[in-house]
Each structure stands twice: as structure tokens, then as C-alpha cells.
Design a protein around this motif. Structure first.
Motif, PDB file in Angstrom:
ATOM      1  N   GLY A  52    -108.123 -50.091  61.525  1.00 40.94           N
ATOM      2  CA  GLY A  52    -106.692 -49.375  62.067  1.00 40.94           C
ATOM      3  C   GLY A  52    -105.901 -49.748  61.318  1.00 40.94           C
ATOM      4  N   ASP A  53    -104.801 -48.796  61.863  1.00 42.92           N
ATOM      5  CA  ASP A  53    -103.661 -49.054  60.796  1.00 42.92           C
ATOM      6  C   ASP A  53    -102.548 -49.995  61.650  1.00 42.92           C
ATOM      7  N   TYR A  54    -101.552 -50.012  61.069  1.00 40.75           N
ATOM      8  CA  TYR A  54    -100.333 -50.586  61.413  1.00 40.75           C
ATOM      9  C   TYR A  54     -99.366 -49.754  62.159  1.00 40.75           C
ATOM     10  N   VAL A  55     -98.945 -49.737  63.278  1.00 41.23           N
ATOM     11  CA  VAL A  55     -98.152 -48.674  64.051  1.00 41.23           C
ATOM     12  C   VAL A  55     -96.874 -49.224  64.526  1.00 41.23           C
ATOM     13  N   ILE A  56     -95.795 -48.527  64.156  1.00 38.31           N
ATOM     14  CA  ILE A  56     -94.374 -48.887  64.510  1.00 38.31           C
ATOM     15  C   ILE A  56     -93.920 -47.942  65.618  1.00 38.31           C
ATOM     16  N   VAL A  57     -93.447 -48.175  66.648  1.00 45.57           N
ATOM     17  CA  VAL A  57     -92.985 -47.265  67.581  1.00 45.57           C
ATOM     18  C   VAL A  57     -91.631 -47.395  67.876  1.00 45.57           C
ATOM     19  N   LEU A  58     -90.582 -46.348  67.491  1.00 39.18           N
ATOM     20  CA  LEU A  58     -89.326 -46.439  67.679  1.00 39.18           C
ATOM     21  C   LEU A  58     -88.804 -45.796  69.068  1.00 39.18           C
ATOM     22  N   ASN A  59     -87.685 -46.017  69.327  1.00 38.42           N
ATOM     23  CA  ASN A  59     -86.996 -45.561  70.403  1.00 38.42           C
ATOM     24  C   ASN A  59     -87.651 -45.499  71.864  1.00 38.42           C
ATOM     25  N   ALA A  60     -88.283 -46.686  72.149  1.00 38.56           N
ATOM     26  CA  ALA A  60     -88.988 -47.085  73.229  1.00 38.56           C
ATOM     27  C   ALA A  60     -87.851 -47.045  74.734  1.00 38.56           C
ATOM     28  N   ASP A  61     -86.675 -46.990  74.245  1.00 33.81           N
ATOM     29  CA  ASP A  61     -85.624 -46.840  75.308  1.00 33.81           C
ATOM     30  C   ASP A  61     -85.545 -45.708  76.064  1.00 33.81           C
ATOM     31  N   HIS A  62     -85.968 -44.581  74.984  1.00 36.84           N
ATOM     32  CA  HIS A  62     -85.905 -43.199  75.557  1.00 36.84           C
ATOM     33  C   HIS A  62     -87.074 -42.381  75.784  1.00 36.84           C
ATOM     34  N   LEU A  63     -88.028 -43.400  76.139  1.00 33.73           N
ATOM     35  CA  LEU A  63     -89.450 -42.865  76.642  1.00 33.73           C
ATOM     36  C   LEU A  63     -89.289 -41.818  77.631  1.00 33.73           C
ATOM     37  N   ARG A 124     -96.318 -52.826  66.734  1.00 32.55           N
ATOM     38  CA  ARG A 124     -94.763 -53.208  66.784  1.00 32.55           C
ATOM     39  C   ARG A 124     -94.069 -52.098  67.472  1.00 32.55           C
ATOM     40  N   VAL A 125     -93.262 -52.484  68.484  1.00 29.52           N
ATOM     41  CA  VAL A 125     -92.351 -51.384  69.260  1.00 29.52           C
ATOM     42  C   VAL A 125     -91.150 -52.070  69.165  1.00 29.52           C
ATOM     43  N   PHE A 126     -90.036 -51.143  69.203  1.00 30.55           N
ATOM     44  CA  PHE A 126     -88.622 -51.212  69.079  1.00 30.55           C
ATOM     45  C   PHE A 126     -88.132 -50.422  70.275  1.00 30.55           C
ATOM     46  N   GLY A 127     -86.834 -50.864  70.806  1.00 31.93           N
ATOM     47  CA  GLY A 127     -86.313 -50.193  71.591  1.00 31.93           C
ATOM     48  C   GLY A 127     -85.439 -48.717  70.958  1.00 31.93           C
ATOM     49  N   GLY A 128     -84.692 -49.243  69.984  1.00 29.59           N
ATOM     50  CA  GLY A 128     -83.856 -48.181  69.233  1.00 29.59           C
ATOM     51  C   GLY A 128     -84.426 -47.695  68.111  1.00 29.59           C
ATOM     52  N   ALA A 129     -83.748 -46.977  67.186  1.00 31.99           N
ATOM     53  CA  ALA A 129     -84.208 -46.477  65.930  1.00 31.99           C
ATOM     54  C   ALA A 129     -84.295 -47.388  64.701  1.00 31.99           C
ATOM     55  N   GLU A 130     -83.731 -48.484  64.793  1.00 34.30           N
ATOM     56  CA  GLU A 130     -83.914 -49.516  63.742  1.00 34.30           C
ATOM     57  C   GLU A 130     -85.171 -50.395  63.637  1.00 34.30           C
TER      58      GLU A 130
END
Length: 144
Positions: A52-63, A124-130
Motif C-alpha cells: 500500500g501507499d502512504y496516505v495524508i488526510v487533510l481537513n479532518a476538522d471539516h469532515l 497521517r491525518v491532519f485537522g487543517g489544510a497544513e
């Protein structure tokens, strides 16, 4: 005579992918992320090798969730002591730790086997867009 292809661990090539969680429902996001973590979309997919690949999820706060899941979906935790069951709604969990919502949903969609911890570690999950993975040059994945 054709032989069955089996991927060797030395031949694994992983890529980095960014997914924006702001516009996609939680279930659809989770299935796409789980498929990427498993590597099942690749023609070289082999069940016993983690490709599998590495996955970065952005904007988890705006789910985004559909229906009344914001108040009716419940997250449970238990310390192991009698009477210590705690519960939170999705709304409360979003205020405390929005990244845990995505991680739990994706973890539930991964196969329960020896490869699961290694796969979930690549999420990798991030709450914002950074995010902190610019050096890996991730590719944006369009999710509808």
C-alpha cells in the motif's frame, strides 16, 4: 503456460497521496483511504504482501457526515474497570480530536490480520489544510 504473479517485498514501490476530507462523506473517504493503504488498486496486488501507499488526510476538522450521524453516532471507550464505559457523540469527538474519527473509520475497514498495524501506521491525518510531508512530494487524489 502462465504462472501466478507474486510480489516480492524487495519490489514494493510506495507513493504518497493527499486526500481532502472537507468535501467527501466519512464512509466514502474511509473506503478510498483503506484501498490505498492496502494497495488493492494496484495490478501487482498480492494478499500476503503489504504493497500500500502512504496516505495524508487533510481537513479532518471539516469532515462531512450524512443524516443525523452528527448526534446519533457514538464512540465508546472502556478502561477495563467495572462501570467505566464512556461514550461520546460524533459532535463531541470532533471537538476533542477530529483526526481520531478518520483513523477509527479507516482502521475498521482494514482486514484484521498481521499487516493491519503496519498499514494504519502509514495513515497521517491532519485537522487543517497544513501538513508536514512536503519533502515526500505527495500527489493530490481527487475524491468524489
Amino acid at each position: 503456460m502462465n504462472k501466478t504473479f507474486s510480489l516480492k517485498p524487495a519490489d514494493i514501490k510506495r507513493s504518497w497521496v493527499i486526500v481532502d476530507a472537507a468535501e467527501v462523506p466519512l464512509g466514502r473517504l474511509s473506503t478510498i483511504v483503506a484501498t490505498r493503504l492496502i494497495g488493492k488498486y494496484k495490478p501487482t496486488y498480492t494478499p500476503h504482501v503489504d504493497d500500500g501507499d502512504y496516505v495524508i488526510v487533510l481537513n479532518a476538522d471539516h469532515l462531512v457526515v450524512t443524516g443525523d450521524k452528527e448526534t446519533s453516532k457514538t464512540y465508546y471507550r472502556h478502561s477495563g474497570f467495572p462501570g467505566a464505559l464512556k461514550e461520546r457523540s460524533l459532535k463531541d469527538q470532533r471537538q476533542i480530536n477530529s483526526a481520531a474519527i478518520v483513523e477509527k473509520a479507516v482502521k475498521g475497514m482494514l482486514p484484521k490480520n498481521k499487516l493491519a498495524p503496519e498499514r494504519i501506521a502509514r495513515l497521517r491525518v491532519f485537522g487543517g489544510a497544513e501538513h508536514t510531508h512536503e519533502a515526500q512530494k505527495p500527489v493530490k487524489l481527487e475524491v468524489k
